[in-house]
Every structure is written in C-alpha cells, then in structure tokens.
Motif scaffolding. Structure first.
Motif, PDB file in Angstrom:
ATOM      1  N   HIS B  16     -17.539   6.110  36.901  1.00 31.79           N
ATOM      2  CA  HIS B  16     -18.562   5.304  36.230  1.00 31.79           C
ATOM      3  C   HIS B  16     -17.912   4.289  35.301  1.00 31.79           C
ATOM      4  O   HIS B  16     -18.320   3.135  35.244  1.00 31.79           O
ATOM      5  N   ALA B  17     -16.847   4.752  34.599  1.00 34.05           N
ATOM      6  CA  ALA B  17     -16.100   3.838  33.712  1.00 34.05           C
ATOM      7  C   ALA B  17     -14.753   3.580  34.347  1.00 34.05           C
ATOM      8  O   ALA B  17     -13.706   3.806  33.746  1.00 34.05           O
ATOM      9  N   TRP B  18     -14.745   3.103  35.572  1.00 32.78           N
ATOM     10  CA  TRP B  18     -13.484   3.040  36.340  1.00 32.78           C
ATOM     11  C   TRP B  18     -12.473   2.083  35.743  1.00 32.78           C
ATOM     12  O   TRP B  18     -11.275   2.320  35.821  1.00 32.78           O
ATOM     13  N   LYS B  19     -12.960   1.034  35.115  1.00 28.91           N
ATOM     14  CA  LYS B  19     -12.006   0.086  34.522  1.00 28.91           C
ATOM     15  C   LYS B  19     -11.236   0.755  33.398  1.00 28.91           C
ATOM     16  O   LYS B  19     -10.025   0.632  33.303  1.00 28.91           O
ATOM     17  N   ARG B  20     -12.008   1.479  32.564  1.00 29.91           N
ATOM     18  CA  ARG B  20     -11.363   2.161  31.452  1.00 29.91           C
ATOM     19  C   ARG B  20     -10.418   3.244  31.964  1.00 29.91           C
ATOM     20  O   ARG B  20      -9.287   3.372  31.519  1.00 29.91           O
ATOM     21  N   SER B  21     -10.893   4.018  32.952  1.00 24.98           N
ATOM     22  CA  SER B  21     -10.072   5.107  33.493  1.00 24.98           C
ATOM     23  C   SER B  21      -8.772   4.559  34.055  1.00 24.98           C
ATOM     24  O   SER B  21      -7.692   5.094  33.811  1.00 24.98           O
ATOM     25  N   VAL B 335      -3.502   6.864  24.178  1.00 20.70           N
ATOM     26  CA  VAL B 335      -4.380   7.143  25.313  1.00 20.70           C
ATOM     27  C   VAL B 335      -5.243   8.363  25.032  1.00 20.70           C
ATOM     28  O   VAL B 335      -6.443   8.372  25.306  1.00 20.70           O
ATOM     29  N   ALA B 336      -4.625   9.390  24.441  1.00 20.35           N
ATOM     30  CA  ALA B 336      -5.371  10.606  24.127  1.00 20.35           C
ATOM     31  C   ALA B 336      -6.505  10.304  23.149  1.00 20.35           C
ATOM     32  O   ALA B 336      -7.625  10.790  23.314  1.00 20.35           O
ATOM     33  N   SER B 337      -6.217   9.461  22.150  1.00 22.03           N
ATOM     34  CA  SER B 337      -7.288   9.188  21.179  1.00 22.03           C
ATOM     35  C   SER B 337      -8.346   8.268  21.788  1.00 22.03           C
ATOM     36  O   SER B 337      -9.523   8.394  21.460  1.00 22.03           O
ATOM     37  N   ALA B 338      -7.915   7.372  22.698  1.00 23.63           N
ATOM     38  CA  ALA B 338      -8.898   6.539  23.396  1.00 23.63           C
ATOM     39  C   ALA B 338      -9.812   7.418  24.250  1.00 23.63           C
ATOM     40  O   ALA B 338     -11.028   7.217  24.304  1.00 23.63           O
ATOM     41  N   PHE B 339      -9.210   8.430  24.876  1.00 27.13           N
ATOM     42  CA  PHE B 339     -10.003   9.349  25.689  1.00 27.13           C
ATOM     43  C   PHE B 339     -10.955  10.142  24.803  1.00 27.13           C
ATOM     44  O   PHE B 339     -12.140  10.290  25.109  1.00 27.13           O
ATOM     45  N   ALA B 340     -10.416  10.618  23.674  1.00 26.55           N
ATOM     46  CA  ALA B 340     -11.252  11.385  22.748  1.00 26.55           C
ATOM     47  C   ALA B 340     -12.428  10.541  22.264  1.00 26.55           C
ATOM     48  O   ALA B 340     -13.554  11.026  22.172  1.00 26.55           O
ATOM     49  N   LEU B 341     -12.140   9.258  22.019  1.00 22.60           N
ATOM     50  CA  LEU B 341     -13.207   8.360  21.564  1.00 22.60           C
ATOM     51  C   LEU B 341     -14.266   8.207  22.650  1.00 22.60           C
ATOM     52  O   LEU B 341     -15.468   8.241  22.379  1.00 22.60           O
ATOM     53  N   SER B 342     -13.798   8.079  23.901  1.00 20.42           N
ATOM     54  CA  SER B 342     -14.752   7.898  24.997  1.00 20.42           C
ATOM     55  C   SER B 342     -15.616   9.145  25.156  1.00 20.42           C
ATOM     56  O   SER B 342     -16.779   9.060  25.537  1.00 20.42           O
ATOM     57  N   ILE B 343     -15.052  10.310  24.831  1.00 20.79           N
ATOM     58  CA  ILE B 343     -15.844  11.545  24.895  1.00 20.79           C
ATOM     59  C   ILE B 343     -16.851  11.558  23.739  1.00 20.79           C
ATOM     60  O   ILE B 343     -18.012  11.927  23.908  1.00 20.79           O
ATOM     61  N   ARG B 344     -16.380  11.105  22.569  1.00 20.03           N
ATOM     62  CA  ARG B 344     -17.277  11.097  21.410  1.00 20.03           C
ATOM     63  C   ARG B 344     -18.464  10.156  21.647  1.00 20.03           C
ATOM     64  O   ARG B 344     -19.570  10.418  21.229  1.00 20.03           O
ATOM     65  N   LEU B 372      -7.789  16.171  32.781  1.00 23.25           N
ATOM     66  CA  LEU B 372      -6.778  16.591  33.750  1.00 23.25           C
ATOM     67  C   LEU B 372      -6.681  15.584  34.901  1.00 23.25           C
ATOM     68  O   LEU B 372      -5.588  15.202  35.328  1.00 23.25           O
ATOM     69  N   LEU B 373      -7.850  15.150  35.389  1.00 18.11           N
ATOM     70  CA  LEU B 373      -7.846  14.171  36.491  1.00 18.11           C
ATOM     71  C   LEU B 373      -7.146  12.887  36.053  1.00 18.11           C
ATOM     72  O   LEU B 373      -6.339  12.314  36.787  1.00 18.11           O
ATOM     73  N   LEU B 374      -7.469  12.475  34.835  1.00 16.90           N
ATOM     74  CA  LEU B 374      -6.864  11.245  34.306  1.00 16.90           C
ATOM     75  C   LEU B 374      -5.353  11.422  34.171  1.00 16.90           C
ATOM     76  O   LEU B 374      -4.571  10.537  34.539  1.00 16.90           O
TER      77      LEU B 374
END
Lengths: 262, 403
Positions: B16-21, B335-344, B372-374
C-alpha cells in the motif's frame, strides 16, 4: 449460538411500526417479519441482559444506565448529549471496559466478569461494531476489509464459507462488484456500507453502532440507519445504536436516554 | 494460521505504501551492502592480485614505474616503461640461471587487448586451448575464454586488430588475425585478452612486414586487401613496405614466410619479460645484477610489489570499512525510526484491530512480520550489492595501477 426473537414481542412490533411510518420501507417490515417467523424459537432467550450499570472514571466521569434486555431482531437507540457516555456504554457492552457495578450478559456469557481473553472473543465473534469514522483499513480492499475480523481472532476461520458470506453481505448492502475497490476511492456512504458488512460478517448476536451516521450527509443518514436495521434484523441480531441524531431515533424499536436517571 | 494472516496484512501494508517501503529497503540494503561489498571486493582483489603475482617470480622491464611494469606484464592493464629489447633477455638467461618469457603489448582487436608472447607462456601457465590449437604462424591468434564469449568468436574466425591504440598514438596497422584456438577459462587476466606470437605483435606494431610476392600477382580480394593496411603514407612504416594486396591470406605458410624484420631481431622491443630463475640462489644472483645505479632495466619481484600494494589498499579500506559500517548502523537506526513512525501513524488501524478482538500479541506479530519482510528485502538488496562487488576487482586493480 444465536437466538432469534419472537416476532410478536412488543419491542419488535414497535420497530415494525416505526418502519411502517416510512412508506418506502414497508417492504422491509414484511421481510423482517418473514425472517423472524421463519426462525423464531419456541422460547425467546434475550441476547443481551444487563442489570443497572455503573461506571466511573478517575477523572470524575460517571455513567449510570438502567437495565437493558434485548432479543434478536430488536433494536435500541441510545440518546444523549456529547460526553454523556454513549460510547462508554458501547465499550462496556463489547467488553472493552468493565463496569464498577452491575452485570452484562451477552449470548449467555457474563461479560462483566469474564477474563480478558473471553471478552476479546466476545468482541471478535459475539458483537459486530460500526463506528462514526468507519474505521476501515486503507491498505485493504473492500472485500478484505469485510473479512478483516477473520484475520484477528483464532476462533474465526477464514474459509470459503466466510468469503461467500462477505460477498453476500456486500451484495445486500449494495456494493456488489466493488469487492476489489480500494477503500480510498469510496464515498462516505459506501464506506459505512463496507463497515456494516464487516460488522455482520462474523454473524454476531449483538451489533453495536457508535454514531454510524455521524459522518454522513442528511440524505445518507436515514439510508444507512435503515440499512443497519434491516441487515441486523435479517441476521437475527440485536442492534444498539448510539446517536444524537433525533431524525433517526424513531426508526428504532426502543430508546434509551443516557443521563435521564440523574 | 496467524502466520498466513500476518504475512497477508504485512504484505498488503507494505505494498500500500510501496514507495516508502522500497525507499526504506533500498537505503538500508545499500548501506548494509556497502561494507559487505567492500570486504568481498578487497578479498577478491587481493586474491586476484596475489594469484597473478605468483605467475612469475621475477619481472624484467625497462626502468620506470614498477606498478606499470607489474600491471602491464601480469594484468595487461597498463603500458610498462619503454626500453626493453630482445637482447636484454640474454642478460637473465645467461648461464642458464633463468628462463625468460617475453611479453609485448600495445595493440587491441575489437577492443580486446592483444598480447604478444611465445608458446612458452602457455607451457609455463599450463594453459591449453579448450577448442582448436595454439597459434603457429604469423597472423594466428588464440583468444581468452571471456573474449571468445564476448565477441562470439569460434576457432577459424577472423578479426582485425584496431587501427588505433592508446599506447601508440602514431597508430598501428590493422592486421587480420585468424583464430586458431579458444583458451580454456582460467579465471585470470588471461581470459580477457587475445594472444599472438611475438612476431605477429611486431607486425601489428609496424615493426615487421611482408612484400608483395612476385610469384603471386596482386589479386583483388578485399579480405586480403586489409591484411596489412590501407594507409601506406604512415610515418611508422619502413620505406621497404609495399602494401600487399595479394589474394593470399596472412595465415598461409607462404605469406608467413615472406614476413621479415629489418635489422636484428635482438633490437626489437619488448614490454616486459616473465623471468623464471632456476633456483633460489639464481633468483638472488639475478636480482643483484640489476641494482647498478645507471642500470637501464629493472628486475622486480611482483609478489613483494603485490603485498605492498595490498597493504596500502587494506590500510585505506580498513578506514573506509569502519566508516561504511558506522554509516550503515546510523542508516539502520534512521530506517528503524522511520518504520516506527509509519507504525505510529497507523495507531488508529492497530487500535481498531484490538477493538475487533485481536490480542496484543497478534497485532505485535503483524508489525513484526512487516518489519521482517522489509528487513528481508533490504538484506536481499545488500546481498545483490555484495555479490556484484567482486566483479569490480579488475577495475579496482586498474585504478590502483593508475594511481
């Protein structure tokens, strides 16, 4: 296990009457009666029984609600000003919150004293929920949104029967052919239809709708409220709707005004 | 079952957010891949360098850049200093203390380096043709495995040498070469060049030629017309050269025999010689012979040169590696914090799942699966970068040779 109501119960009659007020929905009342008659058991067991409930927050918020008894096919509108505790009542009924006093029994399960696991199961399987802001998952398409509950609890199995039920519900709410559409491309009215299909897909005995028409324009309000009534009754479930919208209140079998006890 | 649902939810959310992923995976993958790539590239370059340096215990060449001599003689990748002649080989072969194998560069054919040497080179390297046979006559060549593949050459194919060469601005004459064999793959610089006899090389470089044979009057074959060259006006040609347009080809015995070199063969130039001393004592003695101050030649041990170069490369690489690793860790944090933000940002969605009856563990599993997939996507990218890195080994060695 779901128990269908006796069509001749006074509450049901009332709800039929309110339907009949609108000529457009005369045909629905006939269908509701038909289904109720088809599946009416000899003894009607209430789907929801509460004693007088009391809930307090540390902030000083206090909610007291008179006892509720609802059978399958019956509907109840909960009225009250903003902040009066309508949403809190629904949270109590689905087991998200526990009352300080009083008991809630849904489909024979004592929710008010059940373990967290049992209450989660009640939320997943025993009650369908509809929200003011729809609460759909953007990443999922229409069909997968409807099927979402099956991915959230171990006791629900996502199989062909579940998919067939989801498709049937989508057809009933008028979204046939839109199964693979993105939620983001749909109008508010369409989104709420998806949410209604999701609330009913697990065949819950109780449907809780929190301001389901709150985000809709006036012509849509009535249509969605009627759809919700029609489909919960067709499913033999009891419907509780929290609303401050006076125009739709007469559609429901009974009315509970929060704050009137105080 | 939960795994299936987790994968579904994670995959749909990522798509869904493929660009970000993709951006997150790319950034993480590349930053993780760089230190890996650096280490594998160095390991490969070191291996290539060391293996190649062991081809010959000693290298003989004109005095000048040691690196040019090593990279020219062993990797055919640079031009050794000028000034070595055939006569100089006698200085190392004298007293039978060593054998010398001459190397002559300075030409190319279809952009592949052409190397002139003798058959001793192949005997010493134990390289045999995979198909066909070794060259025997002037105008014949054998090609390395990679060249054969790149140029789609088979034995008996013909190709012209390139008219211009970077190392010889005066130009070299196009000569038609006949492929007599394809060498088996060696995994070394030998795979990327075309080998010809030393005499062929001198001919390409305009140092030898043949005359029109009066017994075979000029024909009109266009193939033969280009055998030696089309431009008789070039200054490099000796005045005795007559452009041959005979119908014969370069590869026949008669025309080969008609090739000749003016003056003594001893005076003809070489770029380098691989020197194989008889024993350790001979090696030491030979090295001693080329230490005089006014000595015009140099005799070097490529092995020592290689370890010096590698020490230098590894010194730099250690610093670079540490920097790359530090950067990768920082990027991983970002990257981890960007991912955490996207989850938030999806807190509502996760809250909904809890309201619909999902356990905390299940929601956590959904998020973990997505992470994990990322991560797997990133690692896959890192592995691609890593696996491609050794391919740059020749480039690195060339860069080192030029620096």
């Amino acid at each position: 296990m779901r128990t269908h109501s006796d069509a001749r119960s006074s509450l049901d009659d009332e709800s039929c009457k309110s339907y009949a007020q609108s000529t457009r929905h005369k045909r629905y009342s006939a269908r509701v009666l038909g289904i109720a008659q088809d599946s009416s058991p000899l003894v009607a067991t209430p789907l929801l029984v509460t004693s007088e409930l009391e809930f307090r927050r540390a902030s000083g918020f206090e909610l007291r609600v008179r006892p509720i008894v609802l059978h399958g096919g019956e509907s109840l509108a909960v009225r009250g000003a903003s902040g009066s505790g309508k949403s809190t009542l629904l949270s109590l009924l689905c087991g998200e919150l526990l009352p300080q006093r009083g008991s809630i029994q849904a489909s024979g399960v004592m929710i008010s004293t059940a373990t967290d696991t049992a209450r989660r199961k009640h939320r997943a399987t025993g009650c369908g929920q509809v929200f003011q802001t729809f609460e759909l998952v953007d990443a999922l398409d229409v069909l997968d949104n409807v099927l979402l509950p099956f991915r959230l609890h171990a006791s629900l199995v996502l199989n062909d029967a579940a998919r067939a039920r989801a498709l049937e519900l989508l057809e009933r709410v008028g979204l046939r052919g839109m199964e693979r559409r993105s939620i983001l491309t749909m109008s508010h009215g369409e989104r709420q239809r998806v949410a209604i299909a999701r609330a009913l897909v697990t065949k819950p005995s109780l449907v809780l709708a929190d301001e389901p028409t709150g985000s809709l324009d006036t012509p849509r309000k009535r249509a969605i409220a009627e759809l919700l009534l029609r489909e919960t009754q067709a499913a033999g479930a009891a419907l509780i709707i929290a609303t401050h919208d006076q125009s739709i209140v007469p559609l429901f079998g009974s009315v509970l005004t929060i704050g009137e006890l105080e | 079952m939960i795994l299936r649902h987790s994968l579904f939810i994670a995959r749909t959310s990522l798509l869904h957010a493929w660009k970000r992923s993709l951006l997150l995976a790319f950034v993480l993958g590349v930053s993780l891949g760089v230190p890996l790539a650096l280490s594998s590239l160095l390991a490969r370059a070191s291996l290539d360098m060391t293996a190649r340096a062991h081809i010959a215990p000693l290298l003989l060449g004109a005095k000048g850049s040691e690196s040019d001599l090593v990279f020219g003689a062993l990797f055919f990748a640079s031009t050794p200093p000028n000034g070595l002649t055939m006569r100089d080989l006698a200085r190392v072969e004298h007293d039978e203390m060593a054998r010398a194998i001459p190397i002559m560069l300075g030409a190319s054919a279809r952009e592949a380096v052409v190397v002139g040497t003798t058959l001793d080179y192949f005997a010493q390297r134990e390289i045999t043709p995979q198909r066909g046979e070794m060259f025997a006559l002037i105008g014949e060549c054998v090609v390395g495995a990679n060249v054969a593949q790149r140029l789609a050459l088979t034995d008996d194919a013909r190709l012209f040498t390139d008219a211009h060469s970077l190392s010889d601005l005066a130009g070299v004459l196009p000569l038609e070469l006949t492929v007599t064999g394809i060498l088996r793959e060696t995994g070394s610089a030998d795979d990327d060049v075309i080998f010809v006899d030393l005499r062929t090389m001198w001919s390409i470089r305009g140092l030898g030629h043949r005359h029109a044979d009066p017994a075979h009057p000029s024909g009109s074959s266009t193939a033969a017309a280009a055998v030696i060259g089309q431009d008789g006006a070039r200054a490099i040609l000796s005045e005795a050269l007559v452009i041959e347009r005979a119908a014969t080809t370069a590869a026949t015995a008669t025309t080969s025999a008609s090739f000749h070199f003016h003056g003594s063969v001893d005076d003809l130039p070489l770029d380098a010689a691989l020197v194989y001393p008889r024993d350790a004592k001979s090696l030491a003695l030979l090295l001693g012979r080329f230490t005089a101050k006014n000595e015009p030649l140099q005799l070097i041990r490529p092995e020592l040169f290689a370890s010096r170069v590698l020490d230098r490369i590894f010194g730099v690489a250690r610093v670079l590696g540490a920097v790359a690793l530090g950067t990768a860790l920082l990027v991983a944090l970002v990257v981890a914090s960007a991912f955490a933000l996207s989850i938030r940002l999806r807190a509502d969605e996760l809250a909904l799942m809890r309201r619909l009856g999902a356990s905390r563990a299940r929601v956590a599993t959904f998020i973990a699966t997505e992470a994990l997939l990322l991560a797997m996507l990133s690692v896959a990218l890192a592995l691609v970068v890593w696996s491609l890195a050794p391919l740059a080994s020749p480039l690195l060695l060339r860069m080192v040779s030029e620096s």
